[in-house]
Structures are given as structure tokens and as C-alpha cells.
Scaffold this active site. Sequence first.
Site, mmCIF file in Angstrom:
data_model
loop_
_atom_site.group_PDB
_atom_site.id
_atom_site.type_symbol
_atom_site.label_atom_id
_atom_site.label_comp_id
_atom_site.label_asym_id
_atom_site.label_seq_id
_atom_site.Cartn_x
_atom_site.Cartn_y
_atom_site.Cartn_z
ATOM 1 N N GLU A 1 57.314 35.106 80.140
ATOM 2 C CA GLU A 1 58.228 35.713 79.484
ATOM 3 C C GLU A 1 59.554 36.588 79.945
ATOM 4 O O GLU A 1 59.097 37.079 80.842
ATOM 5 C CB GLU A 1 57.786 36.439 78.509
ATOM 6 C CG GLU A 1 58.696 37.062 77.211
ATOM 7 C CD GLU A 1 59.596 36.157 76.537
ATOM 8 O OE1 GLU A 1 60.580 36.128 76.595
ATOM 9 O OE2 GLU A 1 58.656 35.270 76.116
ATOM 10 N N ASP B 1 61.510 34.177 85.538
ATOM 11 C CA ASP B 1 62.524 33.371 84.974
ATOM 12 C C ASP B 1 61.926 31.985 85.401
ATOM 13 O O ASP B 1 61.664 31.574 86.694
ATOM 14 C CB ASP B 1 63.877 33.517 85.791
ATOM 15 C CG ASP B 1 64.614 32.565 85.510
ATOM 16 O OD1 ASP B 1 64.650 31.469 84.801
ATOM 17 O OD2 ASP B 1 65.964 33.094 85.593
ATOM 18 N N ASP C 1 64.053 28.674 73.522
ATOM 19 C CA ASP C 1 65.468 28.945 73.248
ATOM 20 C C ASP C 1 66.132 27.516 73.140
ATOM 21 O O ASP C 1 66.367 26.851 74.128
ATOM 22 C CB ASP C 1 66.037 29.789 74.143
ATOM 23 C CG ASP C 1 67.325 30.407 73.724
ATOM 24 O OD1 ASP C 1 68.118 29.696 73.030
ATOM 25 O OD2 ASP C 1 67.528 31.733 74.370
ATOM 26 N N LYS D 1 74.759 25.062 72.999
ATOM 27 C CA LYS D 1 76.125 24.904 73.368
ATOM 28 C C LYS D 1 75.792 24.058 74.678
ATOM 29 O O LYS D 1 74.982 24.038 75.585
ATOM 30 C CB LYS D 1 76.819 26.186 73.797
ATOM 31 C CG LYS D 1 77.250 26.840 72.844
ATOM 32 C CD LYS D 1 78.160 28.037 73.468
ATOM 33 C CE LYS D 1 78.475 29.038 72.282
ATOM 34 N NZ LYS D 1 79.416 30.391 72.755
ATOM 35 N N THR E 1 52.058 29.466 66.491
ATOM 36 C CA THR E 1 52.669 30.599 67.200
ATOM 37 C C THR E 1 53.185 31.608 66.127
ATOM 38 O O THR E 1 53.349 31.184 64.822
ATOM 39 C CB THR E 1 53.870 30.078 68.031
ATOM 40 O OG1 THR E 1 54.951 29.792 67.188
ATOM 41 C CG2 THR E 1 53.344 29.026 68.976
ATOM 42 N N GLU E 2 53.968 32.475 66.251
ATOM 43 C CA GLU E 2 54.409 33.775 65.399
ATOM 44 C C GLU E 2 55.570 32.865 64.647
ATOM 45 O O GLU E 2 55.720 32.841 63.418
ATOM 46 C CB GLU E 2 54.939 34.735 65.959
ATOM 47 C CG GLU E 2 53.973 35.693 66.405
ATOM 48 C CD GLU E 2 53.458 35.434 67.990
ATOM 49 O OE1 GLU E 2 52.786 36.226 68.724
ATOM 50 O OE2 GLU E 2 54.425 34.526 68.440
ATOM 51 N N TYR E 3 56.554 32.147 65.370
ATOM 52 C CA TYR E 3 57.525 31.444 64.801
ATOM 53 C C TYR E 3 57.002 30.419 63.966
ATOM 54 O O TYR E 3 57.702 29.997 62.883
ATOM 55 C CB TYR E 3 58.419 30.873 65.737
ATOM 56 C CG TYR E 3 59.337 31.579 66.470
ATOM 57 C CD1 TYR E 3 60.221 32.549 65.742
ATOM 58 C CD2 TYR E 3 59.240 31.943 68.021
ATOM 59 C CE1 TYR E 3 61.114 33.402 66.350
ATOM 60 C CE2 TYR E 3 60.056 32.854 68.425
ATOM 61 C CZ TYR E 3 61.044 33.546 67.814
ATOM 62 O OH TYR E 3 61.887 34.421 68.368
ATOM 63 N N GLU E 4 56.005 29.738 64.242
ATOM 64 C CA GLU E 4 55.545 28.402 63.516
ATOM 65 C C GLU E 4 55.053 28.853 62.223
ATOM 66 O O GLU E 4 55.130 28.372 61.257
ATOM 67 C CB GLU E 4 54.569 27.692 64.260
ATOM 68 C CG GLU E 4 54.126 26.688 63.699
ATOM 69 C CD GLU E 4 52.980 25.662 64.833
ATOM 70 O OE1 GLU E 4 52.646 24.585 64.056
ATOM 71 O OE2 GLU E 4 52.622 26.101 66.000
#
Length: 215
Positions: A68, A95, A117, A121, A192-195
Site C-alpha cells: 500500500e 510504490d 485507483d 484522466k 474487500t471493504e469496497y466490494e
Amino acid sequence: MRLRNIKGSKEYIDASPFVIHSPEDYKGKWNSFFKNNNPIHVEIGMGKGQFIHALAEQNPDINYIGIEMYSSVLYRALQRRAKTDLKNLFFLRFDARYLCNIFEQYELNRIYLNFSDPWPKDRHAKRRLTSPNFLSIYHHILEPEGYIQFKTDNRPLFDFSVEAVQDSELWKINEITYDLHHSEFLEGNIMTEYEDRFVAEGKPICRFVISRSVI
């Protein structure tokens, strides 16, 4: 929205026994860090760590590394880690562009990319974790029989990723779905948390699994 600027997070990370502080020292010898010869699986952009913690609990004979970039997000994952006695899970604040600096050729057995992410753009396309440049990096560090699993709720990012794989001579798609939770691939899925949030909102989850087309 990613958490940022939690006071004391960097100091907490620096002092944590669950963070690998000099990963370059283990390039080509990660099994010496884990003190075993078990496979090594990596999640890149693991957020607060729900997914990788569940994997580590279910698979004690696999070594896991969560990567992360953001200190405040890693801080939350470390808080979760401190409540367990897992021996096979450690973390990096790192990274992903420099993965070849810390992993030798064929050193990893599996890579997970979850709700990365999208960098929407066009000028930021090369930063996407499924861009051609990253696919080249993964091809170097992933063992010949290894694979990458990618999940996202972002359809434009998924379409971009599918096209990047199809345009590459290095990879092939083994599994693909545009609605994971209503597909044949749902069994064994770890959320996952987002899922959790997106599924509750009724958003379809896209997923693919890719493996090498050439060694």
C-alpha cells in the site's frame, strides 16, 4: 475515498513489527524472510486489509505481502493485523512501479489487484495497475504457472484492462465476468471493504484472471 493524513500514522508504521522496512534486502530471498519455502502471494493496493487478512487466515501455508502506498490506509491494516497472531502476513509501504527492485524474476506465485485507483484522466493511464507497463513488470516477477486476479466496480477501468491484456503478447485471459456476484465464478470469492459496499449498493463487480501466454 482513501484515508489520508492520520496523525502519527507514519510513526506507527515505522515502529510496526508487521512492516518490512528494507524490502530491497530480500530480493531473490523472500523465503528467508518468511523462514519457509511456501508460495508468496501479493496484493497490490490492499487498502485496510480485509481481503488479504482473510486469505492469510484461510491459507497458513501461503506467505502474503500486502502493498500500500498511503500511510493512513496502511495504518488501518496494521491495526487489524495487530489483533491477530498470523505468521504469514506482512506489509510494505511501497510504490508498485518499483516492484522489480524488491522481487526477483519468478519470485511471486500470485498477484491480486482489487479495486485499484482508476486514474480516469487519459494522461494518467500509465499509472493504472493494469497498464502495459505494469503488466510487463508482473510478467517478470510472477512465476510461469502464476496468475493475476483483478476485481473492480469501474467499468471503464475494466474495459481498459481487458484491452491491455488482449493487446499484450505476454498474457491471456483465463476467466472473465462483468457481474461476479451473478456468475459461475462467485464460489470462494473473498470480499474487500469496497466490494462489501458496492455489492450492497447493487453495483456489478467485474473480474478477470490472467496467466502468461509466453514464458
